[in-house]
Design a protein around this motif. Structure first.
Motif, PDB file in Angstrom:
ATOM      1  N   LEU A   9       0.822  -1.207   0.000  1.00  0.00           N
ATOM      2  CA  LEU A   9       0.000   0.000   0.000  1.00  0.00           C
ATOM      3  C   LEU A   9       0.860   1.262   0.000  1.00  0.00           C
ATOM      4  O   LEU A   9       0.547   2.245  -0.685  1.00  0.00           O
ATOM      5  CB  LEU A   9      -0.939  -0.010   1.208  1.00  0.00           C
ATOM      6  CG  LEU A   9      -2.103  -1.007   1.151  1.00  0.00           C
ATOM      7  CD1 LEU A   9      -2.818  -1.081   2.495  1.00  0.00           C
ATOM      8  CD2 LEU A   9      -3.098  -0.600   0.065  1.00  0.00           C
TER       9      LEU A   9
ATOM     10  N   THR B  60       2.245   1.665  -3.429  1.00  0.00           N
ATOM     11  CA  THR B  60       1.197   2.028  -4.380  1.00  0.00           C
ATOM     12  C   THR B  60       0.824   3.497  -4.276  1.00  0.00           C
ATOM     13  O   THR B  60       0.688   4.195  -5.293  1.00  0.00           O
ATOM     14  CB  THR B  60      -0.062   1.169  -4.146  1.00  0.00           C
ATOM     15  OG1 THR B  60       0.286  -0.207  -4.268  1.00  0.00           O
ATOM     16  CG2 THR B  60      -1.153   1.514  -5.149  1.00  0.00           C
TER      17      THR B  60
ATOM     18  N   PRO C 234      -6.837   2.067   4.113  1.00  0.00           N
ATOM     19  CA  PRO C 234      -7.453   0.759   3.855  1.00  0.00           C
ATOM     20  C   PRO C 234      -7.251  -0.239   4.987  1.00  0.00           C
ATOM     21  O   PRO C 234      -8.164  -1.004   5.319  1.00  0.00           O
ATOM     22  CB  PRO C 234      -6.751   0.294   2.564  1.00  0.00           C
ATOM     23  CG  PRO C 234      -6.296   1.548   1.905  1.00  0.00           C
ATOM     24  CD  PRO C 234      -5.914   2.458   3.036  1.00  0.00           C
TER      25      PRO C 234
ATOM     26  N   LEU D 250      -9.199   0.498  -0.928  1.00  0.00           N
ATOM     27  CA  LEU D 250      -8.146   0.792  -1.903  1.00  0.00           C
ATOM     28  C   LEU D 250      -8.734   1.403  -3.168  1.00  0.00           C
ATOM     29  O   LEU D 250      -8.194   2.378  -3.726  1.00  0.00           O
ATOM     30  CB  LEU D 250      -7.398  -0.508  -2.222  1.00  0.00           C
ATOM     31  CG  LEU D 250      -6.247  -0.456  -3.218  1.00  0.00           C
ATOM     32  CD1 LEU D 250      -5.137   0.436  -2.695  1.00  0.00           C
ATOM     33  CD2 LEU D 250      -5.718  -1.859  -3.479  1.00  0.00           C
TER      34      LEU D 250
ATOM     35  N   SER E 200      -7.937   5.273  -4.244  1.00  0.00           N
ATOM     36  CA  SER E 200      -7.248   5.449  -5.518  1.00  0.00           C
ATOM     37  C   SER E 200      -8.022   6.386  -6.439  1.00  0.00           C
ATOM     38  O   SER E 200      -7.444   7.276  -7.084  1.00  0.00           O
ATOM     39  CB  SER E 200      -7.061   4.085  -6.190  1.00  0.00           C
ATOM     40  OG  SER E 200      -6.492   4.228  -7.463  1.00  0.00           O
TER      41      SER E 200
ATOM     42  N   VAL F 246      -3.857  -0.385  -9.222  1.00  0.00           N
ATOM     43  CA  VAL F 246      -4.666  -0.651  -8.033  1.00  0.00           C
ATOM     44  C   VAL F 246      -5.034  -2.129  -7.946  1.00  0.00           C
ATOM     45  O   VAL F 246      -4.944  -2.743  -6.874  1.00  0.00           O
ATOM     46  CB  VAL F 246      -5.938   0.226  -8.056  1.00  0.00           C
ATOM     47  CG1 VAL F 246      -6.813  -0.086  -6.851  1.00  0.00           C
ATOM     48  CG2 VAL F 246      -5.570   1.692  -8.080  1.00  0.00           C
TER      49      VAL F 246
ATOM     50  N   ALA G 120      -3.995  -4.716  -5.041  1.00  0.00           N
ATOM     51  CA  ALA G 120      -4.998  -5.485  -4.299  1.00  0.00           C
ATOM     52  C   ALA G 120      -4.706  -6.978  -4.383  1.00  0.00           C
ATOM     53  O   ALA G 120      -4.816  -7.705  -3.394  1.00  0.00           O
ATOM     54  CB  ALA G 120      -6.395  -5.181  -4.844  1.00  0.00           C
TER      55      ALA G 120
END
Length: 757
Positions: free
Chosen positions: A190, A193, A203, A248, A252, A647, A651
């Motif tokens: 995360l 990202t 998240p 997420l 995003s 994303v 995930a």
């Protein structure tokens, strides 16, 4: 729907203190309820409609003192070389152990002396003490288990080997370092990202809150609704998975809207209206898959499914309300420093930037503001240039991995698949060596009749092949029923033992029922196997209809369902290769191969289907959004990957890391679940969604979004792609100019052909 969720997101952003307070209050209320609720016991495991279950029911009626569903234990003694268990010193040690077991707990129903029950092997090297309990394994207290372990330890000495087997030592698998490492990896992914600790923490925080509320509620209601202690396990796993995914997606999209120069409140509203719509429908597919477990008609699975579905609903509600509220608290910190500077420059002239962004979106513009294409863009362009090659490689690769699934053998694991470091496994091996492999899985035959019927049953059993020993009938006090124990020649999970169970049932009448743990496992496996196709048809069928409403297309939902089936069968093939055939078994800590857990196919279908549809909905709704706003099919694919690939990748990596953490468990069943789910997500996210899906869409072109006009008029328009928001942002009748709309009446022959992007 997009408009409603847009308003909900803006409202939650403005009233963030109230929203956050309400969720904290719910968490506190659920926590208090869980803390004050009576301790839950394990709900009774039953398989309605099976012969083994009818036999257990008959035992409870005719042999109430037998504690048919009670836990059992075997304390196994192995004499040192040159000695026998018939030696006086060893017999004295066994007698002391029997006395200690009888006085060790008030949950014990009876303890059997091996010298009076003929529980000594023919060569005299091995003997065992049988212990029966009044309650099942999950209801045994820690004091009872400790007393059993201490008695076994005290019996050690004078060269004797003492091990304890049976389900009395069965406990819930403890969380190990592997699961913790998985969560840590999720946090690292995360951070990479988002490039922001705050954005990465949201998240995780909201997922933990959602799981906390869900699991605490289950705990609070466990005693009232007869929820077993295992019910919260699936809810925790699924709740954590979808909770991180949904948050997420929203975060995003919020960052992407900020990059377009919108204000924070507007960005929160639009993120909730667009990505939030995808979250709602993705959540519905997961709920369908979990509630659909009811078709199996096993009460324990039904309760687990409904409990996990409730946790998913909580995760969706948190994503739609608490996430926008927390984004309001986070301010600029939700964006990394580099992105913050770029957003500030873009927002200098908000009105002009907004008009430019909307115009670019309506024309399907690349929208990269001069930046070099990201990895998702480059990959999408590669796929639409060579769609047939990518499709063939993906399908043939997964097809090859799926081949072992044709040899799938289902069953339930026993102590024989536990690691050799476990006392249960060592006891299992000692009994197999001393009494034969079938001794660990005795069959219990219940005769509903008098002594003559019981004697006839013994003769019928001895007429079939595959048994090692058949005991004389044991009648009940009334003399109208009897029990017969049959020891198979082969180990409990073998095909030969399953054949013996069926042969005994065929050779005896309707008043003779075969049960026991081995027979129960066989019936359970058969019931799960029979329910697989109806369950698959229900889940995939309902999800197909739901996705048809979302995408307003026939071929896109069909492609999604077929891709999911391919990834699940490939994952089952990998599970069979590792856990049944032993390929790479040493790498994954598989010490003993055997049949695949009966619940595995249905469990994988339910869990992986939900996660797969998450990725499908989030990725393809971006494509659909670009397409209805005027982009060509190829441009729409690239747009979806430019915004969604990173994303979805994050995930999927998070889920793979979390599930892989369970591979390190010492429990074979938990290890198998972790491996199966991890490889299923790997195949579905990176092969099906990232390769096969764009390849198929590129080959179909405009036809991918075709929907018969009559069907377009019947289906409700839920506006997942947020066209209503785009229209509201424009002036008057110019709102829909340049867009295709989504009435489903597109004629592919009149549309432009797929062009290279």
């Amino acid at each position: 729907m997009a408009t409603f969720l847009y308003k909900l997101g803006r409202s939650a952003f403005r009233r963030r203190r109230l929203v956050a307070l309400l969720w904290v209050a719910l968490l506190a209320l659920a926590g208090v309820g869980a803390a004050t609720a009576p301790t839950a016991t394990s709900s009774s495991f039953s398989i309605p409609g099976t012969e083994a279950q009818r036999a257990f029911d008959l035992l409870e009626q005719r042999f109430p003192e037998a504690s048919a569903d009670g836990a059992t234990a075997r304390v196994v003694f192995k004499a040192p070389a040159g000695q026998s268990m018939q030696d006086p010193a060893n017999k004295a040690k066994v007698a002391t152990t029997v006395a200690a077991l009888k006085s060790g707990s008030d949950q014990i129903a009876r303890v059997t002396d091996p010298y009076t029950a003929q529980a000594v092997s023919r060569d005299g090297s091995t003997a065992y003490v049988s212990v029966a309990y009044k309650v099942n394994a999950m209801e045994l207290t820690d004091a009872t288990r400790d007393a059993l372990k201490e008695t076994g330890e005290a019996a050690q000495g004078q060269g004797l080997t003492v091990e304890i087997g049976g389900d009395a030592l069965q406990t819930m698998p403890e969380t190990g370092a592997g699961e913790v490492v998985g969560v840590v990896i999720a946090g690292v992914v995360l951070v990479i990202t988002f490039g922001s600790l705050v954005a990465a923490g949201l998240p995780l925080l909201t997922a933990i809150i959602g799981v906390g509320i869900g699991v605490s509620t289950i705990t609070a209601l466990a005693s009232v609704l007869d929820l077993g202690s295992t019910t919260s396990t699936l809810a925790m796993m699924i709740g954590l998975a979808v909770g991180i995914d949904y948050a997420l997606f929203i975060v995003s999209r919020y960052r992407a809207e900020l990059a377009e120069g919108r204000t924070k409140e507007e960005a929160a509203g639009r993120a909730t209206g667009t990505a939030g719509s995808a979250v709602v429908f993705a959540g519905l597919t997961v709920v369908i898959a979990l509630v659909g477990l009811a078709v199996v008609n096993i009460p324990m699975l039904t309760k687990m499914g409904f409990a996990a579905a409730g946790t998913v609903v909580i995760a969706v509600l948190i994503a739609l309300t608490l996430i926008p509220a927390l984004l309001g608290f986070a301010g600029d910190k939700v964006v990394g420093r580099k992105d913050r500077k770029r957003n500030a420059a873009a927002a200098q002239d908000t009105a002009a930037a907004q008009d430019t962004a909307d115009l670019a979106k309506s024309k399907g513009d690349k929208g990269d503001r001069g930046e070099k294409p990201n990895a998702g863009t480059r990959w999408a362009r590669f796929v639409i240039r060579r769609p047939l090659m990518v499709l063939l490689v993906g399908v043939l690769g997964l097809g090859a991995i799926a081949l072992p699934a044709a040899s799938l053998e289902m069953g339930l694991p026993d102590d024989g698949v536990k690691p050799v470091s476990a006392t249960e496994r060592r006891a299992y091996d000692l009994l197999s060596d001393g009494f034969g492999p079938g001794f660990n899985g005795p069959l219990l035959v219940v005769v509903d009749g008098d002594k003559a019927a019981a004697d006839k049953t013994v003769s019928s059993i001895k007429s079939v092949e595959g048994w090692a020993a058949v005991t004389p009938p044991t009648p009940n006090k009334a003399g109208d029923a009897a029990m017969i124990t049959v020891i198979p020649k082969d180990r409990p999970s073998s095909v030969e033992t399953e054949r013996l169970v069926h042969d005994i049932r065929d050779a005896t009448g309707d008043d003779v029922l075969v049960t026991g743990a081995t027979a129960m496992n066989i019936d359970f496996s058969q019931k799960m196997n029979d329910a697989l196709l109806p369950y698959l048809a229900l889940v995939v069928g309902l999800a197909f209809l739901l996705l048809m409403v979302v995408f307003r297309s026939v071929l896109v939902p069909l492609k999604a369902a077929l891709g999911f089936l391919l990834s699940v069968v490939a994952a089952l093939g990998a599970v069979v290769a590792v856990f049944q055939w032993g390929w790479l078994g040493g790498l994954f800590g598989v010490e003993q191969t055997g049949p695949i857990m009966s619940m595995m196919p249905i469990f994988m279908v339910g869990v992986v289907f939900g996660l797969a549809m998450d990725y499908e909905v989030f990725l393809v709704t971006r494509m659909r959004e670009a397409y209805v706003h005027g982009a060509r099919p190829g441009e729409a694919i690239v747009t979806g990957f430019r915004h969604g690939a990173r994303v979805v990748t994050a995930a999927a990596v998070i889920m793979i890391a979390v599930f892989s953490g369970f591979i390190g468990s010492s429990e074979q069943m938990v290890k198998m679940i972790g491996f199966g789910l991890a490889v299923a997500v790997l195949f579905d996210a990176f092969v099906v969604r990232m390769a096969i899906v764009p390849a198929v869409l590129a080959l179909l072109g405009h036809k991918a979004w075709w929907l018969p006009k009559w069907l377009g008029r019947v289906l409700p328009n839920v506006d997942v792609e947020g066209e209503g928001l785009a229209a509201a942002a424009q002036d008057g009748s110019d709102a829909g100019r340049g867009g295709r709309g989504n009435d489903g009446g597109t004629d592919p022959d009149k549309d432009r052909e797929l062009v290279s992007v």
